[in-house]
Design a protein around this motif. Structure first.
Motif, short mmCIF file in Angstrom:
data_model
loop_
_atom_site.label_atom_id
_atom_site.label_comp_id
_atom_site.label_asym_id
_atom_site.label_seq_id
_atom_site.Cartn_x
_atom_site.Cartn_y
_atom_site.Cartn_z
N VAL A 1 93.19 -30.05 10.45
CA VAL A 1 92.51 -28.78 10.21
C VAL A 1 91.39 -28.63 11.23
O VAL A 1 90.67 -29.58 11.51
CB VAL A 1 91.93 -28.71 8.78
N SER A 2 91.28 -27.44 11.77
CA SER A 2 90.18 -27.11 12.67
C SER A 2 89.64 -25.75 12.25
O SER A 2 90.20 -25.08 11.39
CB SER A 2 90.67 -27.07 14.12
N LYS A 3 88.57 -25.35 12.89
CA LYS A 3 87.95 -24.07 12.58
C LYS A 3 88.95 -22.92 12.74
O LYS A 3 89.01 -22.02 11.92
CB LYS A 3 86.74 -23.86 13.49
N LYS A 4 89.74 -22.99 13.78
CA LYS A 4 90.71 -21.91 14.04
C LYS A 4 91.97 -22.01 13.20
O LYS A 4 92.69 -21.04 13.06
CB LYS A 4 91.08 -21.91 15.52
N ARG A 5 92.25 -23.18 12.64
CA ARG A 5 93.50 -23.39 11.90
C ARG A 5 93.30 -23.50 10.40
O ARG A 5 94.25 -23.76 9.67
CB ARG A 5 94.17 -24.67 12.38
N VAL A 6 92.09 -23.31 9.91
CA VAL A 6 91.82 -23.55 8.49
C VAL A 6 92.62 -22.60 7.59
O VAL A 6 93.19 -23.02 6.59
CB VAL A 6 90.30 -23.50 8.18
N ARG A 7 92.69 -21.33 7.93
CA ARG A 7 93.40 -20.36 7.09
C ARG A 7 94.88 -20.74 6.95
O ARG A 7 95.42 -20.80 5.85
CB ARG A 7 93.27 -18.96 7.68
N GLU A 8 95.54 -21.01 8.06
CA GLU A 8 96.96 -21.35 8.02
C GLU A 8 97.21 -22.66 7.28
O GLU A 8 98.18 -22.79 6.55
CB GLU A 8 97.53 -21.43 9.44
N ALA A 9 96.32 -23.64 7.47
CA ALA A 9 96.48 -24.93 6.78
C ALA A 9 96.37 -24.76 5.27
O ALA A 9 97.16 -25.33 4.51
CB ALA A 9 95.43 -25.92 7.29
N VAL A 10 95.40 -23.97 4.83
CA VAL A 10 95.23 -23.74 3.39
C VAL A 10 96.44 -23.01 2.83
O VAL A 10 96.98 -23.38 1.78
CB VAL A 10 93.93 -22.95 3.11
N ILE A 11 96.89 -21.98 3.52
CA ILE A 11 98.04 -21.20 3.04
C ILE A 11 99.29 -22.07 2.97
O ILE A 11 100.04 -22.02 2.00
CB ILE A 11 98.25 -19.96 3.92
N ARG A 12 99.51 -22.91 3.99
CA ARG A 12 100.67 -23.80 3.96
C ARG A 12 100.61 -24.74 2.77
O ARG A 12 101.61 -24.98 2.09
CB ARG A 12 100.76 -24.61 5.26
N ARG A 13 99.43 -25.28 2.50
CA ARG A 13 99.31 -26.21 1.37
C ARG A 13 99.52 -25.48 0.05
O ARG A 13 100.17 -25.99 -0.85
CB ARG A 13 97.94 -26.88 1.40
N MET A 14 99.00 -24.28 -0.07
CA MET A 14 99.21 -23.51 -1.30
C MET A 14 100.69 -23.21 -1.51
O MET A 14 101.17 -23.23 -2.62
CB MET A 14 98.42 -22.21 -1.27
N ASN A 15 101.40 -22.94 -0.42
CA ASN A 15 102.82 -22.63 -0.51
C ASN A 15 103.68 -23.86 -0.76
O ASN A 15 104.85 -23.74 -1.08
CB ASN A 15 103.31 -21.97 0.78
N SER A 16 103.11 -25.05 -0.61
CA SER A 16 103.91 -26.26 -0.70
C SER A 16 104.22 -26.68 -2.14
O SER A 16 104.95 -27.62 -2.35
CB SER A 16 103.23 -27.41 0.04
N TYR A 17 103.68 -25.98 -3.10
CA TYR A 17 103.94 -26.29 -4.50
C TYR A 17 104.62 -25.13 -5.18
O TYR A 17 104.33 -23.97 -4.90
CB TYR A 17 102.63 -26.58 -5.24
N GLU A 18 105.52 -25.44 -6.08
CA GLU A 18 106.22 -24.38 -6.81
C GLU A 18 105.30 -23.70 -7.80
O GLU A 18 105.36 -22.50 -7.99
CB GLU A 18 107.42 -24.95 -7.55
N GLU A 19 104.48 -24.46 -8.50
CA GLU A 19 103.62 -23.89 -9.51
C GLU A 19 102.28 -23.55 -8.88
O GLU A 19 101.42 -24.38 -8.74
CB GLU A 19 103.43 -24.85 -10.68
N LEU A 20 102.12 -22.30 -8.49
CA LEU A 20 100.89 -21.86 -7.86
C LEU A 20 99.78 -21.85 -8.88
O LEU A 20 100.05 -21.62 -10.01
CB LEU A 20 101.06 -20.44 -7.32
#
Length: 147
Positions: free
Chosen positions: A79-98
């Motif tokens: 994770v970096s300053k420029k990649r934080v949004r995408e990293a968080v979204i990817r992790r949120m999407n990685s689980y079936e039960e949001l």
């Protein structure tokens, strides 16, 4: 049919709450006020100068650096300053039960079966999770109907 990811409409504050709860559930501590300020500013695309004009070099080289390492650890990717949004979204999407698992909850079991957490769950984090799921579902439905 590909539907757009509901997390792309996530506010900085909602993402911060989610990340802070994930950090607490996995590491046992919360983000500091300055780390929270850096996270929100980075989510919004601000520079370190805009986030903390008093000493942007300190924020970038010390606090920001440690924050990105901490988030890299809990989000399981760099994770970096420029990649934080995408990293968080990817992790949120990685689980079936949001986003139940990300809000500090362990799956609940009863008689050998997993039970669903609802708005009537006694745990306040479970209630927050339910409200977030409802809000995301409403946003998705509103996009479909054009409201």
């Amino acid at each position: 049919m590909n539907t757009p990811c509901p997390f792309h409409e996530l506010t900085a504050e909602a993402a911060l709450t989610w990340v802070d709860n994930l950090l607490y559930s996995e590491k046992g501590h919360r983000l500091s006020d300055l780390e929270r300020q850096i996270f929100i500013g980075s989510w919004r695309g601000q520079t370190y100068e805009e986030i903390y004009p008093l000493n942007p070099q300190y924020v970038e080289k010390s606090v920001g650096y440690k924050l990105w390492r901490k988030l890299s650890d809990v989000l399981a990717e760099k994770v970096s300053k420029k990649r934080v949004r995408e990293a968080v979204i990817r992790r949120m999407n990685s689980y079936e039960e949001l986003p139940i698992l990300h809000l500090g909850l362990k799956p609940e079991w009863q008689h050998g079966r997993r039970i669903r957490i609802t708005q009537h769950s006694p745990n306040p984090v479970a209630q927050q999770s339910y409200q977030l799921r409802v809000s995301l579902r409403q946003n998705r439905d509103n996009r479909k109907t054009g409201r």
